[in-house]
Design a protein around this motif. Structure first.
Motif, mmCIF file in Angstrom:
data_model
loop_
_atom_site.group_PDB
_atom_site.id
_atom_site.type_symbol
_atom_site.label_atom_id
_atom_site.label_comp_id
_atom_site.label_asym_id
_atom_site.label_seq_id
_atom_site.Cartn_x
_atom_site.Cartn_y
_atom_site.Cartn_z
ATOM 1 N N ALA A 381 79.585 80.858 39.886
ATOM 2 C CA ALA A 381 78.471 80.055 39.676
ATOM 3 C C ALA A 381 78.795 78.565 39.291
ATOM 4 O O ALA A 381 78.275 77.693 39.582
ATOM 5 C CB ALA A 381 77.491 80.660 38.895
ATOM 6 N N ALA A 382 79.789 78.716 38.574
ATOM 7 C CA ALA A 382 80.344 77.351 37.981
ATOM 8 C C ALA A 382 80.913 76.268 39.271
ATOM 9 O O ALA A 382 80.472 75.283 39.317
ATOM 10 C CB ALA A 382 81.480 77.620 37.139
ATOM 11 N N VAL A 383 81.498 77.095 40.393
ATOM 12 C CA VAL A 383 81.874 76.365 41.557
ATOM 13 C C VAL A 383 80.737 75.898 42.209
ATOM 14 O O VAL A 383 80.748 74.614 42.444
ATOM 15 C CB VAL A 383 82.871 77.432 42.326
ATOM 16 N N TRP A 384 79.888 76.586 42.141
ATOM 17 C CA TRP A 384 78.712 76.384 43.103
ATOM 18 C C TRP A 384 78.019 75.030 42.351
ATOM 19 O O TRP A 384 77.428 74.086 43.216
ATOM 20 C CB TRP A 384 77.705 77.513 42.979
ATOM 21 N N VAL A 385 77.778 75.319 40.956
ATOM 22 C CA VAL A 385 76.940 74.171 40.525
ATOM 23 C C VAL A 385 78.017 73.076 40.409
ATOM 24 O O VAL A 385 77.266 71.737 40.652
ATOM 25 C CB VAL A 385 77.083 74.425 38.787
ATOM 26 N N LEU A 386 79.053 73.121 40.424
ATOM 27 C CA LEU A 386 80.106 71.892 40.420
ATOM 28 C C LEU A 386 80.004 71.192 41.990
ATOM 29 O O LEU A 386 79.858 69.923 42.089
ATOM 30 C CB LEU A 386 81.695 71.977 40.222
ATOM 31 N N GLN A 387 79.692 71.797 42.986
ATOM 32 C CA GLN A 387 79.544 71.482 44.280
ATOM 33 C C GLN A 387 78.439 70.549 44.394
ATOM 34 O O GLN A 387 78.226 69.617 44.788
ATOM 35 C CB GLN A 387 79.725 72.452 45.307
ATOM 36 N N ASN A 388 77.404 71.342 43.785
ATOM 37 C CA ASN A 388 76.042 70.546 43.909
ATOM 38 C C ASN A 388 75.922 69.193 42.767
ATOM 39 O O ASN A 388 75.528 68.230 43.361
ATOM 40 C CB ASN A 388 74.959 71.491 43.479
ATOM 41 N N TYR A 389 76.747 69.493 41.807
ATOM 42 C CA TYR A 389 76.880 68.307 40.785
ATOM 43 C C TYR A 389 77.555 66.893 41.359
ATOM 44 O O TYR A 389 77.012 65.929 41.408
ATOM 45 C CB TYR A 389 77.643 68.908 39.631
ATOM 46 N N TYR A 390 78.256 67.440 42.325
ATOM 47 C CA TYR A 390 79.208 66.327 42.823
ATOM 48 C C TYR A 390 78.509 65.718 43.910
ATOM 49 O O TYR A 390 78.791 64.355 44.448
ATOM 50 C CB TYR A 390 80.281 66.705 43.577
ATOM 51 N N SER A 391 77.405 66.423 44.509
ATOM 52 C CA SER A 391 76.713 65.690 45.749
ATOM 53 C C SER A 391 75.508 65.297 45.358
ATOM 54 O O SER A 391 74.830 64.411 45.994
ATOM 55 C CB SER A 391 76.626 66.678 46.761
ATOM 56 N N GLU A 392 74.989 65.593 44.189
ATOM 57 C CA GLU A 392 73.457 65.272 43.846
ATOM 58 C C GLU A 392 73.507 64.370 42.707
ATOM 59 O O GLU A 392 72.496 63.551 42.561
ATOM 60 C CB GLU A 392 72.535 66.365 43.829
ATOM 61 N N PHE A 393 74.273 64.510 41.630
ATOM 62 C CA PHE A 393 74.128 63.936 40.505
ATOM 63 C C PHE A 393 74.432 62.261 40.627
ATOM 64 O O PHE A 393 75.480 62.025 41.385
ATOM 65 C CB PHE A 393 74.943 64.393 39.236
ATOM 66 N N PRO A 394 73.853 61.562 39.977
ATOM 67 C CA PRO A 394 74.025 60.079 39.984
ATOM 68 C C PRO A 394 75.287 59.907 39.213
ATOM 69 O O PRO A 394 75.207 60.460 38.200
ATOM 70 C CB PRO A 394 72.629 59.246 39.202
ATOM 71 N N LEU A 395 75.949 58.744 39.524
ATOM 72 C CA LEU A 395 77.452 58.831 38.664
ATOM 73 C C LEU A 395 76.955 58.190 37.292
ATOM 74 O O LEU A 395 76.075 57.552 36.834
ATOM 75 C CB LEU A 395 77.989 57.554 39.508
ATOM 76 N N TYR A 396 77.799 58.800 36.500
ATOM 77 C CA TYR A 396 77.722 58.509 35.054
ATOM 78 C C TYR A 396 78.252 57.379 34.719
ATOM 79 O O TYR A 396 79.516 57.039 35.014
ATOM 80 C CB TYR A 396 78.353 59.736 34.283
ATOM 81 N N ASN A 397 77.621 56.482 34.091
ATOM 82 C CA ASN A 397 77.896 55.207 33.721
ATOM 83 C C ASN A 397 78.354 55.222 32.214
ATOM 84 O O ASN A 397 77.398 54.999 31.298
ATOM 85 C CB ASN A 397 76.817 54.140 33.954
ATOM 86 N N PRO A 398 79.519 55.316 31.788
ATOM 87 C CA PRO A 398 79.773 55.346 30.275
ATOM 88 C C PRO A 398 79.524 54.135 29.782
ATOM 89 O O PRO A 398 79.306 53.959 28.497
ATOM 90 C CB PRO A 398 81.247 55.715 30.216
ATOM 91 N N HIS A 399 79.418 52.788 30.302
ATOM 92 C CA HIS A 399 79.292 51.500 29.686
ATOM 93 C C HIS A 399 77.674 51.506 29.266
ATOM 94 O O HIS A 399 77.418 50.628 28.565
ATOM 95 C CB HIS A 399 79.576 50.610 30.835
ATOM 96 N N LEU A 400 76.861 52.267 30.101
ATOM 97 C CA LEU A 400 75.687 51.900 29.616
ATOM 98 C C LEU A 400 75.202 52.258 28.224
ATOM 99 O O LEU A 400 74.539 51.891 27.270
ATOM 100 C CB LEU A 400 74.809 52.775 30.475
ATOM 101 N N ASP A 401 76.132 53.409 27.737
ATOM 102 C CA ASP A 401 75.934 53.714 26.510
ATOM 103 C C ASP A 401 76.741 52.941 25.177
ATOM 104 O O ASP A 401 76.163 52.939 24.157
ATOM 105 C CB ASP A 401 76.225 55.248 26.190
ATOM 106 N N ARG A 402 77.477 52.233 25.666
ATOM 107 C CA ARG A 402 78.171 51.318 24.813
ATOM 108 C C ARG A 402 77.972 49.802 24.888
ATOM 109 O O ARG A 402 78.627 49.105 24.918
ATOM 110 C CB ARG A 402 79.628 51.701 25.174
ATOM 111 N N MET A 403 76.580 49.571 25.017
ATOM 112 C CA MET A 403 76.127 48.267 25.234
ATOM 113 C C MET A 403 76.488 47.482 23.864
ATOM 114 O O MET A 403 76.256 48.043 22.672
ATOM 115 C CB MET A 403 74.720 48.388 25.475
#
Lengths: 628, 121
Positions: A381-403
């Protein structure tokens, strides 16, 4: 597109001579100039370039207004890529008055480090001695106005050398600047332009660890699938040779039938194994993959058993005829097909039926998604979640939090929660409660946060509107040549040149938009140009070109990991267990954590409800009449 | 000004048809014993006559439906009649609710109605 890279440098030199500025080209040539007495009578910088480039009127980014009102821009640019020279020019609109005083300008033009260039020191000459309110320039020595003034300012390498990096220093054209430089910060507090290094995760997945399971499985499969052939052929050629050759070797009708059937079955078996199993596994899991192991074990047992019986028959009894050999081979092929069927069902088909609803929450920014999943073990299930994560989640922008903190408002704010919380530990270690990066923004009261976010969104929308307008206008300048129109005034350009010609007019809005959304580390000028060239070549509309920048890309396209990415799986239960009602687990990679919860879907009870067709009669009921 | 374009509150003089209606007992939708007349009214001074589906031209009380075999039908009430008076009470300037109340109050209704084409051309 012919701004000669060489042409402006002499202009700048004369300019700098007159104005007391100097700049360093990428040849690290230091120009030390003596400011002539009085600064009057020098031509504005912009005049030198207006003919060569299409600088808009408002290119006014790098301006600090000192107290005296005289403003200054400065520029220094490695002229390596000539098409980038446009953007680095910051002509300033203020006419240089006769006053030569109070010009101070920390020039912080930074080169692109993403291109592997060396970090250059930009040396800035300032004639800053006279203005006492020189409190914004970092690490600038006050030097006398006369004489040689060379001040070195080290700048963190920035990735976006193609754009106007001076705005980072001095504030933007809008008066709502987020730049720490303009607000009293230092150069070193600019953190948001570096690319994370490639080796952020330890890619120590060795060859052995990754492939041992596959190799063993492949070996078993090859042996098992080749066995029928070996059995038949071996019998033909007299293998095992210790057996006395007594039986006939003629192939009767049964033998022919067996052989034909065996051929077809083997073809099917090869195709099946190739289709389903002969591909790399998507992940290396911590515990063994139970179903695959079972399948391989069964295949191995089947092959072993058949060989055993074959051997016994051939060796000991010596009465193995060709029919018998083909019967063994055919039987083994049947058994392998059945086991293959079982394997496919266990590993591929069983999880297709949706049974669980999976919620994935990403830790640093709280984005979440829900999916439907079948019945899997936790690791799968972890593998499956990661496959979907890589294709559907928007990219995490670390700079947005460190404004960087918003420029301080008037000190008469009634916000008393802005101070940090201090406490003293009596064991001798005193510390202040330093808030985490997220809370380091001043004004953690909810009211301020609300207004901040509101302002931020307004700004983003404004810049986005400008960007879209500029892009659409830029695209109208390009017209695809239908056929040989050699009579036109312009020489036809190919896609890359056309892109480079159009690019400057949308470079500024694009760069400003990327700044506001903190995306500029992800997009270099090269990549933008390539994308633009591709869009022009394929005839895409301006909005299609912009989609890559306006909306977040999925994680896979934007991430800079290699072909192997390592995630740590944290779970309370053993990871070989099937997911169930209360299963939670965590996947962690660097600063991104994915928290996964699973909820089972209910069993649906569908009943049929019959609606009498006679009840489909209607009357008109008007509210304006009453029945008496 | 005809009876069918009457501004409520102004004086008017027109011909009318007198109808006497005897209510008969019946049960309403909830099963209670009521005296029913067998017609439906619509309109009123608080209603917007421009939105009526029948296109009534003023804000009087009109008969919008007469069920067959009912006392109203037997008394001669016809659809689209405008009720001018009921038991002496003026119906050209009543609200819808008041009209309903007045009609329901008495067991015998003496109506004066105006009918297009009959009392006016």
């Amino acid at each position: 597109m012919s701004p000669p890279a060489v042409a402006w440098i002499p202009i700048m030199d004369t300019e700098s001579l007159k104005s007391g500025f100097s700049e360093i080209s990428n040849r690290s040539r230091r120009i030390v100039t003596t400011p002539s007495g009085g600064g009057g009578g020098h031509t504005p910088i912009g005049g030198g370039f207006a003919g060569g480039t299409n600088i808009n009127g408002g290119i006014n980014g790098g301006i600090i207004h000192s107290a005296g009102g005289g403003s200054v821009t400065s520029l220094s640019l490695p002229g390596r890529h000539h098409h980038r020279n446009h953007h680095h020019h910051r002509s300033h609109n203020h006419s240089r008055s006769g006053r030569n005083s109070r010009r101070e300008e920390p020039l912080l033009e930074t080169p692109e480090s993403g291109h592997g260039s060396e970090i250059m020191d930009h040396q800035v000459v300032l004639s800053a001695a006279q203005s006492p309110d020189n409190n914004r320039a970092p690490s600038i020595a006050q030097t006398p106005r006369e004489g040689h003034e060379v001040i070195e300012v080290q700048i963190l390498p920035q990735d976006d050398g193609w754009g106007d990096a001076a705005t980072a220093v001095t504030g933007n054209t809008s008066d709502r600047s987020n730049s720490p430089i303009g607000n009293g910060g230092t150069v070193n507090s600019i953190k948001w332009a570096t690319i994370p290094q490639e080796n952020q995760s330890s890619d120590n997945l060795g060859w052995c660890q990754r492939y041992v399971g596959s190799v063993i499985g492949a070996g078993i499969v090859v042996i098992a699938v080749a066995s029928p052939i070996v059995m038949v052929v071996g019998h033909r050629i007299g293998f095992p040779s210790s057996r006395p050759v007594t039986n006939t070797r003629e192939c009767g009708p049964e033998c022919h039938a067996f052989l034909l059937a065996l051929t077809v079955k083997l073809v099917a078996l090869f195709g099946a194994v190739w289709a389903i199993f002969w591909r790399g596994s998507p992940a290396t899991m911590p515990r063994i993959f139970f179903f695959r192991a079972i399948t391989l074990l069964l295949a191995f047992l089947a092959a072993f058993t058949f060989w055993l019986f074959y051997w016994v028959r051939a060796e000991e009894d010596g009465d193995l005829s060709i029919v018998g050999a083909t019967a063994f081979a055919g039987g083994l092929a049947d058994a392998l097909l059945a086991i293959h069927y079982l394997g496919v069902l266990l590993t591929e088909v069983r999880q297709l039926q949706p049974q669980f609803q999976v919620t994935v929450v990403r830790s640093p920014d709280g984005m979440s998604k829900q999916w439907i999943m079948g019945s899997l073990s936790i690791q799968r299930a972890a593998v499956w979640v990661l496959q979907n994560y890589y294709s559907e989640f928007p990219l995490y922008n670390p700079h947005l939090d460190r404004m960087p903190p918003i420029r301080k408002r008037q000190p008469s704010m009634n916000n008393s929660t802005a101070t940090s919380f201090k406490f003293y530990d009596f064991d001798g270690i005193s510390s202040t409660f330093t808030p985490t990066g997220r809370m380091s923004r001043r004004g953690s009261s909810h009211n301020e946060r609300f207004y901040e976010e509101h302002e931020y969104e307004r700004r983003v929308r404004k810049r986005r509107a400008r960007l879209v307008a500029a892009t659409e206008e830029a695209f109208t300048h390009i017209k695809r040549l239908q056929d040989e129109q050699g009579k036109g005034p312009a020489v036809p350009l190919d896609a890359m040149e056309a892109a480079a010609a159009v690019f400057p007019s949308l470079a500024r809005p694009l760069q400003k938009y990327l700044r506001v959304t903190r995306q500029q580390p992800w997009h270099t000028a090269e990549s933008v140009l390539h994308h633009l060239a591709a869009c022009l070549r394929l005839g895409l509309a301006p909005r299609a070109f912009l989609d890559r920048y306006l909306s977040y890309q999925p994680v896979l396209q934007g991430s800079r990991e290699g072909s192997v990415s390592s995630w740590a799986l944290v779970s309370d239960f053993s990871v070989s267990r099937t997911v169930g009602k209360d299963t939670n687990f965590l996947l962690r990679n660097g600063e991104v954590s994915l928290y996964v919860t699973v909820a089972p879907l209910p069993h649906f009870n569908i009943t049929e409800q019959v609606v009498d067709p006679k009840s489909n009669k209607f009357t008109l009921r008007l509210s304006s009449e009453t029945s008496v | 000004m005809t009876a069918f374009q009457h501004t409520a509150g102004t004086a008017m003089e027109c011909l009318s048809i007198p109808i006497t209606l005897q209510k008969e007992p019946g049960t309403d939708s909830e099963g209670r014993e009521v005296l029913r007349c067998g017609f439906k009214i619509g309109g009123g001074i608080d209603q917007d006559h421009t939105r009526s589906p029948y296109g009534y031209t003023d804000s009087g009380v009109y008969v919008t439906e007469v069920s067959s075999g009912s006392p109203a039908d037997r008394a001669g009430l016809k659809m689209h009649d405008k009720i001018l008076q009921c038991n002496g009470y003026d119906f050209t300037m009543v609200t819808h609710k008041k009209a309903v109340d007045y009609i329901k109050k008495h067991p015998v209704l003496n109506l004066l109605v105006a009918r297009k084409g009959v009392t006016s051309t």
